[in-house]
Scaffold this active site. Structure first.
Site, PDB file in Angstrom:
ATOM      1  N   LYS A  10       0.812  -1.223   0.000  1.00  0.00           N
ATOM      2  CA  LYS A  10       0.000   0.000   0.000  1.00  0.00           C
ATOM      3  C   LYS A  10       0.853   1.285   0.000  1.00  0.00           C
ATOM      4  O   LYS A  10       2.055   1.233   0.296  1.00  0.00           O
ATOM      5  CB  LYS A  10      -0.930  -0.018   1.224  1.00  0.00           C
ATOM      6  CG  LYS A  10      -1.982  -1.138   1.165  1.00  0.00           C
ATOM      7  CD  LYS A  10      -3.019  -0.976   2.277  1.00  0.00           C
ATOM      8  CE  LYS A  10      -4.069  -2.057   2.232  1.00  0.00           C
ATOM      9  NZ  LYS A  10      -5.138  -1.847   3.216  1.00  0.00           N
ATOM     10  N   TYR A  50     -12.593  -1.575  -3.805  1.00  0.00           N
ATOM     11  CA  TYR A  50     -13.135  -1.780  -2.449  1.00  0.00           C
ATOM     12  C   TYR A  50     -14.667  -1.625  -2.406  1.00  0.00           C
ATOM     13  O   TYR A  50     -15.216  -1.303  -1.348  1.00  0.00           O
ATOM     14  CB  TYR A  50     -12.486  -0.797  -1.471  1.00  0.00           C
ATOM     15  CG  TYR A  50     -11.080  -1.194  -1.056  1.00  0.00           C
ATOM     16  CD1 TYR A  50     -10.861  -2.316  -0.250  1.00  0.00           C
ATOM     17  CD2 TYR A  50      -9.966  -0.448  -1.428  1.00  0.00           C
ATOM     18  CE1 TYR A  50      -9.583  -2.689   0.151  1.00  0.00           C
ATOM     19  CE2 TYR A  50      -8.681  -0.816  -1.039  1.00  0.00           C
ATOM     20  CZ  TYR A  50      -8.504  -1.930  -0.243  1.00  0.00           C
ATOM     21  OH  TYR A  50      -7.237  -2.299   0.159  1.00  0.00           O
ATOM     22  N   PHE A  58     -15.680   3.721   6.866  1.00  0.00           N
ATOM     23  CA  PHE A  58     -14.300   4.069   6.512  1.00  0.00           C
ATOM     24  C   PHE A  58     -14.044   4.053   4.993  1.00  0.00           C
ATOM     25  O   PHE A  58     -12.914   4.219   4.551  1.00  0.00           O
ATOM     26  CB  PHE A  58     -13.312   3.139   7.216  1.00  0.00           C
ATOM     27  CG  PHE A  58     -13.545   1.657   6.956  1.00  0.00           C
ATOM     28  CD1 PHE A  58     -13.054   1.044   5.819  1.00  0.00           C
ATOM     29  CD2 PHE A  58     -14.252   0.895   7.875  1.00  0.00           C
ATOM     30  CE1 PHE A  58     -13.264  -0.300   5.586  1.00  0.00           C
ATOM     31  CE2 PHE A  58     -14.473  -0.467   7.650  1.00  0.00           C
ATOM     32  CZ  PHE A  58     -13.975  -1.063   6.487  1.00  0.00           C
ATOM     33  N   ARG A 103       2.414  -6.529   9.042  1.00  0.00           N
ATOM     34  CA  ARG A 103       1.707  -5.363   9.586  1.00  0.00           C
ATOM     35  C   ARG A 103       2.268  -4.938  10.932  1.00  0.00           C
ATOM     36  O   ARG A 103       2.318  -3.742  11.240  1.00  0.00           O
ATOM     37  CB  ARG A 103       0.203  -5.644   9.657  1.00  0.00           C
ATOM     38  CG  ARG A 103      -0.451  -5.539   8.273  1.00  0.00           C
ATOM     39  CD  ARG A 103      -1.854  -5.998   8.305  1.00  0.00           C
ATOM     40  NE  ARG A 103      -2.569  -5.718   7.063  1.00  0.00           N
ATOM     41  CZ  ARG A 103      -3.625  -6.399   6.648  1.00  0.00           C
ATOM     42  NH1 ARG A 103      -4.095  -7.401   7.377  1.00  0.00           N
ATOM     43  NH2 ARG A 103      -4.215  -6.093   5.518  1.00  0.00           N
ATOM     44  N   ASN A 113      -2.290   0.286   6.613  1.00  0.00           N
ATOM     45  CA  ASN A 113      -1.793  -0.972   7.200  1.00  0.00           C
ATOM     46  C   ASN A 113      -0.868  -1.776   6.281  1.00  0.00           C
ATOM     47  O   ASN A 113      -0.831  -2.994   6.322  1.00  0.00           O
ATOM     48  CB  ASN A 113      -2.970  -1.816   7.717  1.00  0.00           C
ATOM     49  CG  ASN A 113      -3.909  -2.258   6.618  1.00  0.00           C
ATOM     50  OD1 ASN A 113      -3.790  -1.808   5.488  1.00  0.00           O
ATOM     51  ND2 ASN A 113      -4.825  -3.150   6.933  1.00  0.00           N
ATOM     52  N   HIS A 116      -2.291  -5.459   1.589  1.00  0.00           N
ATOM     53  CA  HIS A 116      -3.616  -6.072   1.438  1.00  0.00           C
ATOM     54  C   HIS A 116      -3.432  -7.545   1.101  1.00  0.00           C
ATOM     55  O   HIS A 116      -2.434  -7.919   0.489  1.00  0.00           O
ATOM     56  CB  HIS A 116      -4.385  -5.375   0.307  1.00  0.00           C
ATOM     57  CG  HIS A 116      -5.601  -6.121  -0.140  1.00  0.00           C
ATOM     58  ND1 HIS A 116      -6.789  -6.072   0.558  1.00  0.00           N
ATOM     59  CD2 HIS A 116      -5.802  -6.960  -1.192  1.00  0.00           C
ATOM     60  CE1 HIS A 116      -7.678  -6.841  -0.064  1.00  0.00           C
ATOM     61  NE2 HIS A 116      -7.103  -7.395  -1.122  1.00  0.00           N
ATOM     62  N   GLU A 127      -9.767 -10.201  -7.768  1.00  0.00           N
ATOM     63  CA  GLU A 127      -8.858  -9.071  -7.521  1.00  0.00           C
ATOM     64  C   GLU A 127      -7.678  -9.082  -8.496  1.00  0.00           C
ATOM     65  O   GLU A 127      -7.245  -8.024  -8.960  1.00  0.00           O
ATOM     66  CB  GLU A 127      -8.391  -9.103  -6.058  1.00  0.00           C
ATOM     67  CG  GLU A 127      -9.531  -8.779  -5.102  1.00  0.00           C
ATOM     68  CD  GLU A 127      -9.172  -8.925  -3.626  1.00  0.00           C
ATOM     69  OE1 GLU A 127     -10.048  -8.657  -2.790  1.00  0.00           O
ATOM     70  OE2 GLU A 127      -8.030  -9.310  -3.302  1.00  0.00           O
TER      71      GLU A 127
HETATM   72  P1  CMP Z   1      -7.523  -4.459   3.489  1.00  0.00           P
HETATM   73  O1  CMP Z   1      -6.977  -5.823   3.739  1.00  0.00           O
HETATM   74  O2  CMP Z   1      -6.934  -3.698   2.343  1.00  0.00           O
HETATM   75  O3  CMP Z   1      -9.114  -4.552   3.289  1.00  0.00           O
HETATM   76  C1  CMP Z   1      -9.991  -3.497   3.605  1.00  0.00           C
HETATM   77  C2  CMP Z   1      -9.293  -2.377   4.306  1.00  0.00           C
HETATM   78  O4  CMP Z   1     -10.128  -1.488   4.994  1.00  0.00           O
HETATM   79  C3  CMP Z   1      -8.396  -2.941   5.387  1.00  0.00           C
HETATM   80  O5  CMP Z   1      -7.299  -3.598   4.804  1.00  0.00           O
HETATM   81  C4  CMP Z   1      -8.072  -1.695   6.198  1.00  0.00           C
HETATM   82  O6  CMP Z   1      -6.992  -0.981   5.671  1.00  0.00           O
HETATM   83  C5  CMP Z   1      -9.335  -0.890   6.015  1.00  0.00           C
HETATM   84  N1  CMP Z   1     -10.135  -0.846   7.247  1.00  0.00           N
HETATM   85  C6  CMP Z   1     -10.768  -1.860   7.836  1.00  0.00           C
HETATM   86  N2  CMP Z   1     -11.412  -1.428   8.947  1.00  0.00           N
HETATM   87  C7  CMP Z   1     -11.171  -0.097   9.032  1.00  0.00           C
HETATM   88  C8  CMP Z   1     -11.563   0.921   9.943  1.00  0.00           C
HETATM   89  N3  CMP Z   1     -12.347   0.652  10.992  1.00  0.00           N
HETATM   90  N4  CMP Z   1     -11.115   2.174   9.726  1.00  0.00           N
HETATM   91  C9  CMP Z   1     -10.338   2.461   8.656  1.00  0.00           C
HETATM   92  N5  CMP Z   1      -9.941   1.534   7.743  1.00  0.00           N
HETATM   93  C10 CMP Z   1     -10.345   0.272   7.934  1.00  0.00           C
END
Ligand code: CMP
Length: 141
Positions: A10, A50, A58, A103, A113, A116, A127
């Site tokens: 990311k 997404y 979020f 992570r 984070n 993905h 994907e």
């Molecule tokens: P990812 O694995 O990319 O899949 C969905 C993403 O949403 C997840 O990683 C996080 O980066 C993001 N995400 C999930 N929960 C939250 C939250 N409560 N607030 C902000 N971002 C979130």
């Protein structure tokens, strides 16, 4: 049996120069890289990727962040690729991620984070197809 997963390094991880270190984890953990691309998503592309989270509070923050800078998209292969990649990357929230996971070592927060990972074989296929044409993935030639 070998199967595929889809990963993203990311924008936060690219910006913090963790790309090489994350790539090293991918290879040391026995994944084959079937395809890789450095790109900057548009907001529209991030919203499409997404889409499943469109009703989450979020969604806007996530898609703004994911389109804020370059990221690297990857098609990976290994035995139980989805499960194995998720184990190596750790919990979505870096504060809950186990020691030694990507992570835990490289992520800043729940939204930033570092990486993905697909959550099922079916979503991995979807994907991968979102970012790569069939002929761009090694093994499909
Ligand atoms: P990812 O694995 O990319 O899949 C969905 C993403 O949403 C997840 O990683 C996080 O980066 C993001 N995400 C999930 N929960 C939250 C939250 N409560 N607030 C902000 N971002 C979130």
């Amino acid at each position: 049996m070998n199967n595929k997963t889809f990963a993203i390094i990311k924008p936060d991880a690219i910006k913090n120069n963790y790309t090489g270190l994350i790539f090293d984890r991918i290879l040391k953990n026995g994944f084959s890289v079937l395809s890789a691309k450095l790109l900057k998503m548009t907001k529209k592309q991030a919203m499409g990727f997404y889409f499943i989270h469109r009703n989450k509070p979020f969604y806007d923050e996530l898609t703004t962040f994911m389109s804020s800078g370059p990221c690297m998209v990857l098609a990976l292969e290994k035995e139980n690729a989805v499960e194995n990649w998720r184990k190596i990357i750790g919990s979505t929230n870096p504060e809950e991620a186990k020691d030694g996971t990507i992570r835990k070592d490289f992520a800043n927060s729940l939204s930033e984070n570092a990486v993905h990972g697909s959550d099922s074989d079916e979503n991995a296929e979807k994907e991968i197809a979102f970012f790569f044409s069939n002929s761009e993935v090694i093994g499909n030639q």
